[in-house]
Design a protein around this motif. Structure first.
Motif, PDB file in Angstrom:
ATOM      1  N   HIS A  84       3.752   5.356   6.958  1.00  0.00           N
ATOM      2  CA  HIS A  84       2.649   6.128   7.389  1.00  0.00           C
ATOM      3  C   HIS A  84       1.623   5.284   6.192  1.00  0.00           C
ATOM      4  CE1 HIS A  84       0.141   9.391   6.816  1.00  0.00           C
ATOM      5  NE2 HIS A  84      -0.549   9.166   5.586  1.00  0.00           N
ATOM      6  N   LEU A  85       1.613   4.441   5.266  1.00  0.00           N
ATOM      7  CA  LEU A  85       0.514   4.090   4.569  1.00  0.00           C
ATOM      8  C   LEU A  85       0.406   2.334   5.567  1.00  0.00           C
ATOM      9  CD1 LEU A  85       1.827   4.124   1.373  1.00  0.00           C
ATOM     10  CD2 LEU A  85      -0.271   5.001   2.418  1.00  0.00           C
ATOM     11  N   ARG A  88      -1.368   3.573   8.565  1.00  0.00           N
ATOM     12  CA  ARG A  88      -2.569   4.391   8.264  1.00  0.00           C
ATOM     13  C   ARG A  88      -4.187   3.234   7.994  1.00  0.00           C
ATOM     14  NH1 ARG A  88      -5.538   8.861   4.441  1.00  0.00           N
ATOM     15  NH2 ARG A  88      -6.080   7.285   3.602  1.00  0.00           N
ATOM     16  N   GLN A  92      -7.413   1.545   9.993  1.00  0.00           N
ATOM     17  CA  GLN A  92      -8.716   1.836   9.639  1.00  0.00           C
ATOM     18  C   GLN A  92      -9.050   0.727   9.451  1.00  0.00           C
ATOM     19  OE1 GLN A  92      -7.656   2.817   5.318  1.00  0.00           O
ATOM     20  NE2 GLN A  92      -8.158   4.805   5.524  1.00  0.00           N
ATOM     21  N   ARG A  93      -8.286  -0.497  10.254  1.00  0.00           N
ATOM     22  CA  ARG A  93      -8.609  -2.084   9.821  1.00  0.00           C
ATOM     23  C   ARG A  93      -8.657  -2.148  11.501  1.00  0.00           C
ATOM     24  NH1 ARG A  93      -5.341  -5.699   6.586  1.00  0.00           N
ATOM     25  NH2 ARG A  93      -6.502  -5.346   3.656  1.00  0.00           N
TER      26      ARG A  93
ATOM     27  N   THR C 102      -9.324  -8.903   5.127  1.00  0.00           N
ATOM     28  CA  THR C 102      -9.352  -8.278   6.876  1.00  0.00           C
ATOM     29  C   THR C 102      -8.530  -9.672   7.267  1.00  0.00           C
ATOM     30  OG1 THR C 102     -11.128  -8.255   7.415  1.00  0.00           O
ATOM     31  CG2 THR C 102     -10.690  -6.498   6.723  1.00  0.00           C
ATOM     32  N   PRO C 103      -8.019  -8.942   8.425  1.00  0.00           N
ATOM     33  CA  PRO C 103      -7.084  -9.497   9.036  1.00  0.00           C
ATOM     34  C   PRO C 103      -7.830 -10.934   9.926  1.00  0.00           C
ATOM     35  CG  PRO C 103      -6.128  -8.214   9.886  1.00  0.00           C
ATOM     36  CD  PRO C 103      -7.069  -8.003   8.602  1.00  0.00           C
ATOM     37  N   PRO C 202      -5.533   7.177  -0.834  1.00  0.00           N
ATOM     38  CA  PRO C 202      -4.820   6.325   0.110  1.00  0.00           C
ATOM     39  C   PRO C 202      -3.890   7.900   0.875  1.00  0.00           C
ATOM     40  CG  PRO C 202      -3.441   6.445  -1.894  1.00  0.00           C
ATOM     41  CD  PRO C 202      -4.573   6.848  -2.747  1.00  0.00           C
ATOM     42  N   LEU C 205       0.119  11.709   2.030  1.00  0.00           N
ATOM     43  CA  LEU C 205       1.211  11.748   1.972  1.00  0.00           C
ATOM     44  C   LEU C 205       1.844  11.135   0.364  1.00  0.00           C
ATOM     45  CD1 LEU C 205       4.154  12.083   3.487  1.00  0.00           C
ATOM     46  CD2 LEU C 205       3.768  10.673   4.563  1.00  0.00           C
ATOM     47  N   LEU C 206       1.248  10.283   0.295  1.00  0.00           N
ATOM     48  CA  LEU C 206       1.078   9.017  -0.505  1.00  0.00           C
ATOM     49  C   LEU C 206       1.348  10.402  -1.720  1.00  0.00           C
ATOM     50  CD1 LEU C 206       1.986   6.615  -1.137  1.00  0.00           C
ATOM     51  CD2 LEU C 206      -0.300   5.958  -2.126  1.00  0.00           C
TER      52      LEU C 206
END
Lengths: 101, 145, 340
Positions: A84-85, A88, A92-93, C102-103, C202, C205-206
């Motif tokens: 999930h993380l 997600r 978001q990216r 970021t990538p 976050p 779920l986390l």
């Protein structure tokens, strides 16, 4: 351990390996992060389940069998959360889900 | 060929590969990863060299390796803190003596920045390496690429 | 049948060894630091399996929890977004700007100069060759150190020989190791950079997984600690598992209590060093050497040391992962508190 148990356990391990192989193939071949996550978490959770089942039926005591099942449940919780993380974070990216052309 | 020999050879090869990485990798964090592989290889070598199957495993090297693993994570934690500090101070994760062969703009996110003056030692080293983009232009330059 | 099993295990050994070397080669060869870090975590997990194959279960637990788990989190954490004090930013009147990772704008590193790569390859080949040569000359018929340890086992206060080595026979090493951990925390905190802006929470779920997994991890840590007296396990493995719970809680946005949390953390960090030194004084108090405890009192002393060491090790590992001290007065620093 009787021969019958050994045969069933071996069959379960073989089934588990099929799922692990499918999950690995998915990670290597699927087009984007979401598809790969789907492949690896689903296939590996089921594969681990079969592996744990093989260990449970061959384990010498009920306590050890219960520990094996607990390992599977914790692996399910953590891999679901991790999946999930990652998905997600990818959304978001701004990583677009793959669409067939 | 026993399992002990197989793992001993694997430890020697991983150690050699990690030596290459620790020298040839330019980002300091990549060097740190290589150093961790070197450490793990040393531990494997120690346990593999002391194992004499079918005799019971020797507990003393095992205890030494556990100590080593904890010391390694402590050193790695401090190294990570230093790397973060360096990136904060210099805007770059690469040591000055490892400056890029051909222009380092892309290695400094957001255009990068360095606290040292333009005439300082790092630039002099860059110039000595050849006509690099970084060495020629007044620094910091505008974001490129 | 026996030879078939041996053959299958030998095949497993070859697969594991090739995977180890392959991981090492791939993580050294890649130009992508993130990929190298992920491969290192894979390397650590493979290593844990190898320890199991070599009969070093204590080491396997430590490797999986610390070598792959905590070290992997540390190395990944080093690549997350953080503020950068930049010349341009300072000129615009700001102390530091936020530097996203970021990538798209992650740095792409070029390889080193060819001359350096050739020199590195020569050095690597020479070192690997010398190590292989030395390995081929290790005497195969020696009793090892187990016979020296054997006379100490009956009254050492624990049954797991690795625990006896760590906490009785070579307690000096372990005391200094705990001091090293404490020193690493102090040094890492002393070189801390300003905190990045707090990321958004976050997700549900986390948070839910954290509520389940943190108590479970603490329970597993306690189990490893207790079992460590007689079976593989002990303070270091337990501390690492509990530290994993702490890192998870920090990710999920769990905050310290408003008052006293920072002070308690600092007290917990130094507790193991102080308790270990105190236990070490038991010997001199009875006219014996420092850190010498055998017989009746040994079991109790080892238990106390291990419990406190587990706490300090867990706090130290979370502390170096956080990279900065917990704020003493959360009221004043406001949102900068990310030490969970």
């Amino acid at each position: 351990m009787s021969t019958a148990v050994a045969i069933v356990a071996t069959a379960l391990v073989v089934v588990a390996l099929v799922f692990f192989a499918a999950g690995t193939a998915g990670v290597l071949r699927f087009p984007d992060v979401y598809n790969r996550l789907h492949a690896v978490t689903k296939a590996d959770n089921v594969g681990l389940g079969f592996l744990i089942l093989a260990l449970v039926i061959t384990s010498p005591s009920a306590l050890i069998a219960a520990k094996h099942i607990a390992i599977w449940i914790f692996a399910l919780i953590t891999s679901t959360t991790a999946c999930h993380l990652i998905a997600r974070a990818a959304l978001q990216r701004g990583i677009e889900p793959w669409r067939p052309r | 060929m026993s399992s002990v020999e197989i793992y001993g050879a694997a430890a020697a090869l991983s150690f050699g590969l990690a030596v290459y990485g620790a020298i040839a990798a330019r980002p300091v964090i990549h060097k740190l990863v290589s150093l961790n592989v070197m450490g793990a290889s040393v531990f494997l070598l120690l346990v593999a060299a002391s194992a004499r199957p079918p005799a019971a495993p020797d507990p003393v090297p095992h205890a030494m390796v556990i100590t080593g693993i904890v010391v390694t994570v402590a050193a790695t934690g401090y190294a990570v803190a230093l790397i973060r500090r360096m990136e904060w101070e210099r805007g770059s994760g690469v040591l000055p003596e490892d400056a890029a062969p051909g222009g380092a703009a892309s290695e400094q996110p957001g255009g990068g920045g360095r606290e040292r003056g333009e005439g300082g030692a790092p630039e002099a080293e860059n110039a000595a390496e050849g006509p690099t983009e970084e060495g020629r232009s007044p620094w910091p330059g505008p974001p490129r690429g | 049948m026996a030879t078939e099993v041996t053959g299958a295990l030998l095949a497993l050994d070859v697969v594991l060894a090739v995977s180890l070397v392959g991981c090492a080669a791939a993580l050294v060869a890649t130009a992508d630091v993130f990929k190298a870090t992920v491969l290192f975590i894979v390397f650590g997990v493979m290593m844990a399996l190898v320890w199991g194959r070599l009969g070093a279960v204590d080491v396997a637990l430590a490797e999986a929890a610390i070598g792959a788990g905590i070290t992997g989190a540390l190395l990944l954490g080093a690549q997350t977004a953080q503020p950068a004090r930049r010349r341009g930013a300072a000129a615009r009147g700001r102390e530091h700007t936020f530097q996203p990772a970021t990538p798209d704008d992650a740095p792409v590193y070029q390889p080193a100069r060819p001359s350096r790569r050739v020199a590195a390859a020569l050095a690597a080949a020479a070192v690997a060759g010398v190590v292989l040569l030395a390995l081929s000359r290790v005497p195969t018929r020696h009793p090892g150190l187990a016979p020296i340890l054997a006379p100490h086992m009956p009254d050492a206060g624990a049954e797991n020989p690795v625990t006896v080595v760590l906490l009785s026979v070579r307690a000096y090493d372990t005391l200094l190791e705990i001091v090293v951990l404490l020193a690493a925390v102090i040094a890492a905190w002393a070189s801390a950079v300003p905190a990045a802006p707090k990321p958004e929470p976050p997700g549900a779920l986390l948070a839910a997984a954290t509520r389940v997994m943190v108590p479970v991890a603490v329970l597993i840590g306690g189990y490893l600690l207790w079992r460590g007296a007689a079976a593989p396990g002990g303070a270091f493995q337990a501390g690492a598992v509990i530290a994993g719970a702490g890192i998870l809680a920090a990710f999920a946005g769990v905050e310290l209590p408003r008052r006293g949390g920072a002070g308690l953390i600092r007290a917990g960090l130094v507790a193991a060093t102080l308790v270990f030194l105190g236990a070490g004084a038991y010997g001199p108090a009875r006219g014996e050497p420092f850190l010498h405890y055998r017989g009746g009192a040994a079991e109790g002393l080892i238990l106390v040391i291990e419990v406190v060491a587990t706490l300090s090790i867990a706090l130290s590992l979370v502390g170096v992962f956080m990279g900065r001290p917990p704020p003493r007065t959360p009221e004043r620093t406001g949102g900068d508190d990310e030490f969970g």
